[in-house]
Design a protein around this motif. Structure first.
Motif, PDB file in Angstrom:
ATOM      1  N   SER A 278       0.843  -1.188   0.000  1.00  0.00           N
ATOM      2  CA  SER A 278       0.000   0.000   0.000  1.00  0.00           C
ATOM      3  C   SER A 278       0.874   1.232   0.000  1.00  0.00           C
ATOM      4  O   SER A 278       1.895   1.284   0.692  1.00  0.00           O
ATOM      5  CB  SER A 278      -0.920   0.037   1.219  1.00  0.00           C
ATOM      6  N   SER A 279       0.471   2.226  -0.789  1.00  0.00           N
ATOM      7  CA  SER A 279       1.191   3.490  -0.787  1.00  0.00           C
ATOM      8  C   SER A 279       0.576   4.473   0.213  1.00  0.00           C
ATOM      9  O   SER A 279       1.024   5.604   0.316  1.00  0.00           O
ATOM     10  CB  SER A 279       1.205   4.099  -2.194  1.00  0.00           C
ATOM     11  N   LEU A 280      -0.426   4.032   0.972  1.00  0.00           N
ATOM     12  CA  LEU A 280      -1.037   4.872   1.995  1.00  0.00           C
ATOM     13  C   LEU A 280      -0.345   4.601   3.338  1.00  0.00           C
ATOM     14  O   LEU A 280      -0.304   3.452   3.790  1.00  0.00           O
ATOM     15  CB  LEU A 280      -2.529   4.568   2.116  1.00  0.00           C
ATOM     16  N   PRO A 281       0.198   5.618   3.978  1.00  0.00           N
ATOM     17  CA  PRO A 281       0.982   5.382   5.189  1.00  0.00           C
ATOM     18  C   PRO A 281       0.179   4.799   6.345  1.00  0.00           C
ATOM     19  O   PRO A 281       0.738   4.140   7.211  1.00  0.00           O
ATOM     20  CB  PRO A 281       1.535   6.779   5.542  1.00  0.00           C
TER      21      PRO A 281
ATOM     22  N   GLY B 238      -1.718   0.959  -4.357  1.00  0.00           N
ATOM     23  CA  GLY B 238      -0.372   0.407  -4.238  1.00  0.00           C
ATOM     24  C   GLY B 238      -0.026  -0.420  -5.458  1.00  0.00           C
ATOM     25  O   GLY B 238      -0.625  -0.260  -6.512  1.00  0.00           O
ATOM     26  N   ARG B 239       0.932  -1.333  -5.298  1.00  0.00           N
ATOM     27  CA  ARG B 239       1.343  -2.185  -6.408  1.00  0.00           C
ATOM     28  C   ARG B 239       0.454  -3.423  -6.474  1.00  0.00           C
ATOM     29  O   ARG B 239       0.002  -3.934  -5.456  1.00  0.00           O
ATOM     30  CB  ARG B 239       2.796  -2.612  -6.260  1.00  0.00           C
ATOM     31  N   THR B 240       0.262  -3.903  -7.687  1.00  0.00           N
ATOM     32  CA  THR B 240      -0.483  -5.131  -7.904  1.00  0.00           C
ATOM     33  C   THR B 240       0.325  -6.013  -8.850  1.00  0.00           C
ATOM     34  O   THR B 240       1.159  -5.508  -9.607  1.00  0.00           O
ATOM     35  CB  THR B 240      -1.891  -4.860  -8.463  1.00  0.00           C
ATOM     36  N   ILE B 241       0.086  -7.304  -8.784  1.00  0.00           N
ATOM     37  CA  ILE B 241       0.774  -8.217  -9.705  1.00  0.00           C
ATOM     38  C   ILE B 241      -0.112  -8.565 -10.889  1.00  0.00           C
ATOM     39  O   ILE B 241       0.297  -9.290 -11.784  1.00  0.00           O
ATOM     40  CB  ILE B 241       1.227  -9.501  -8.981  1.00  0.00           C
ATOM     41  N   PHE B 242      -1.337  -8.022 -10.891  1.00  0.00           N
ATOM     42  CA  PHE B 242      -2.299  -8.349 -11.934  1.00  0.00           C
ATOM     43  C   PHE B 242      -2.396  -7.213 -12.942  1.00  0.00           C
ATOM     44  O   PHE B 242      -2.113  -6.063 -12.632  1.00  0.00           O
ATOM     45  CB  PHE B 242      -3.665  -8.625 -11.321  1.00  0.00           C
ATOM     46  N   GLY B 243      -2.831  -7.540 -14.162  1.00  0.00           N
ATOM     47  CA  GLY B 243      -3.009  -6.535 -15.195  1.00  0.00           C
ATOM     48  C   GLY B 243      -3.985  -7.027 -16.256  1.00  0.00           C
ATOM     49  O   GLY B 243      -4.360  -8.209 -16.258  1.00  0.00           O
ATOM     50  N   PRO B 244      -4.361  -6.158 -17.186  1.00  0.00           N
ATOM     51  CA  PRO B 244      -5.345  -6.543 -18.209  1.00  0.00           C
ATOM     52  C   PRO B 244      -4.864  -7.673 -19.108  1.00  0.00           C
ATOM     53  O   PRO B 244      -5.676  -8.393 -19.694  1.00  0.00           O
ATOM     54  CB  PRO B 244      -5.563  -5.248 -19.001  1.00  0.00           C
ATOM     55  N   TRP B 245      -3.564  -7.878 -19.201  1.00  0.00           N
ATOM     56  CA  TRP B 245      -3.012  -8.953 -20.022  1.00  0.00           C
ATOM     57  C   TRP B 245      -3.363 -10.328 -19.480  1.00  0.00           C
ATOM     58  O   TRP B 245      -3.194 -11.337 -20.139  1.00  0.00           O
ATOM     59  CB  TRP B 245      -1.495  -8.802 -20.157  1.00  0.00           C
ATOM     60  N   LEU B 246      -3.896 -10.414 -18.242  1.00  0.00           N
ATOM     61  CA  LEU B 246      -4.310 -11.694 -17.686  1.00  0.00           C
ATOM     62  C   LEU B 246      -5.733 -12.077 -18.083  1.00  0.00           C
ATOM     63  O   LEU B 246      -6.185 -13.176 -17.775  1.00  0.00           O
ATOM     64  CB  LEU B 246      -4.226 -11.661 -16.153  1.00  0.00           C
ATOM     65  N   ALA B 247      -6.431 -11.181 -18.763  1.00  0.00           N
ATOM     66  CA  ALA B 247      -7.842 -11.425 -19.082  1.00  0.00           C
ATOM     67  C   ALA B 247      -8.054 -12.673 -19.935  1.00  0.00           C
ATOM     68  O   ALA B 247      -9.127 -13.270 -19.911  1.00  0.00           O
ATOM     69  CB  ALA B 247      -8.443 -10.204 -19.778  1.00  0.00           C
ATOM     70  N   THR B 248      -7.043 -13.090 -20.671  1.00  0.00           N
ATOM     71  CA  THR B 248      -7.189 -14.288 -21.512  1.00  0.00           C
ATOM     72  C   THR B 248      -6.641 -15.549 -20.847  1.00  0.00           C
ATOM     73  O   THR B 248      -6.680 -16.625 -21.441  1.00  0.00           O
ATOM     74  CB  THR B 248      -6.463 -14.083 -22.856  1.00  0.00           C
ATOM     75  N   ARG B 249      -6.117 -15.438 -19.633  1.00  0.00           N
ATOM     76  CA  ARG B 249      -5.531 -16.582 -18.925  1.00  0.00           C
ATOM     77  C   ARG B 249      -6.591 -17.268 -18.077  1.00  0.00           C
ATOM     78  O   ARG B 249      -7.509 -16.630 -17.584  1.00  0.00           O
ATOM     79  CB  ARG B 249      -4.378 -16.151 -18.016  1.00  0.00           C
ATOM     80  N   THR B 250      -6.408 -18.556 -17.883  1.00  0.00           N
ATOM     81  CA  THR B 250      -7.352 -19.318 -17.068  1.00  0.00           C
ATOM     82  C   THR B 250      -6.608 -20.145 -16.033  1.00  0.00           C
ATOM     83  O   THR B 250      -5.688 -20.884 -16.372  1.00  0.00           O
ATOM     84  CB  THR B 250      -8.190 -20.271 -17.952  1.00  0.00           C
ATOM     85  N   TYR B 251      -6.988 -19.988 -14.799  1.00  0.00           N
ATOM     86  CA  TYR B 251      -6.550 -20.843 -13.701  1.00  0.00           C
ATOM     87  C   TYR B 251      -7.811 -21.441 -13.088  1.00  0.00           C
ATOM     88  O   TYR B 251      -8.893 -20.856 -13.189  1.00  0.00           O
ATOM     89  CB  TYR B 251      -5.798 -20.040 -12.632  1.00  0.00           C
ATOM     90  N   ARG B 252      -7.680 -22.576 -12.450  1.00  0.00           N
ATOM     91  CA  ARG B 252      -8.845 -23.151 -11.754  1.00  0.00           C
ATOM     92  C   ARG B 252      -8.524 -23.236 -10.269  1.00  0.00           C
ATOM     93  O   ARG B 252      -7.379 -23.449  -9.871  1.00  0.00           O
ATOM     94  CB  ARG B 252      -9.214 -24.519 -12.320  1.00  0.00           C
TER      95      ARG B 252
END
Length: 196
Positions: free
Chosen positions: A18-21, A164-178
């Protein structure tokens, strides 16, 4: 190729910091007295016990990740709750770097330079089995973007980071996990395993 488990803590709203103190999103803050429950300790210790090696980013190694867990292992030499800290020291570590700099004085650590897919494959081969990666955020995101994480294990803390920072992005929209398993730990952290 050996399996790669990407294990990350997140907030409810999907951030890994988080970038919030004043944000109090992280219950499990890796300090000396965090309130993790017995079931979470057992699960995390199993995760490290089943790994053949640890993959981490060069900045994590530079920022003291290895020294921190070496101190924790020394402070809790026989405590079963801290078996993972001893495993961090004992397992071979692989620091991924694009800078091509030589390794610092990091015990049992090899710095791997080059394309990400090649370095991950090399780390798995050198480890002789499955790898677990704890980040940082940039490496975790790159692994997901490249489709290199066989399993995503999220430890969702019972709080909101806000931004803050995230590890997710729009490029994951085509990926599939179960979903493989989901566990609500007694301390309030939800552990979810997602597999390809």
């Amino acid at each position: 190729m050996s399996r790669l488990i990407l294990a990350m803590q997140t907030s409810i709203d999907g951030y890994v910091d988080s970038s919030l103190p004043d944000a109090a999103w992280q219950l499990w803050n890796w300090g000396p007295d965090w309130p993790w429950s017995e079931d979470l300790r057992a699960s995390f210790n199993r995760l490290l016990a089943e790994a053949s090696g640890i993959l981490l980013s060069r900045p994590m190694a530079d920022d003291g990740y290895l020294a921190h867990w070496a101190r924790a292992a020394e402070q809790h030499p026989d405590d079963p709750d801290w078996a993972f800290a001893r495993a961090v020291g004992a397992l071979p570590k692989f620091a991924v770097s694009r800078a091509g700099r030589p390794a610092q004085d990091w015990p049992r650590t090899t710095v791997l330079n080059g394309e990400l897919a090649d370095t991950v494959a090399q780390a798995g081969k050198l480890a002789g089995g499955g790898l677990v990666c704890f980040g940082g955020a940039g490496l975790a995101s790159a692994l997901l973007r490249a489709g290199l994480a066989d399993e995503l294990r999220l430890f969702t803390n019972p709080g909101f980071a806000g931004t803050g920072r995230t590890i997710f992005g729009p490029w994951l929209a085509t990926r599939t996990y179960r979903a493989a398993t989901s566990t609500a730990h007694a301390c309030g952290i939800a552990e979810t395993r997602w597999v390809r």
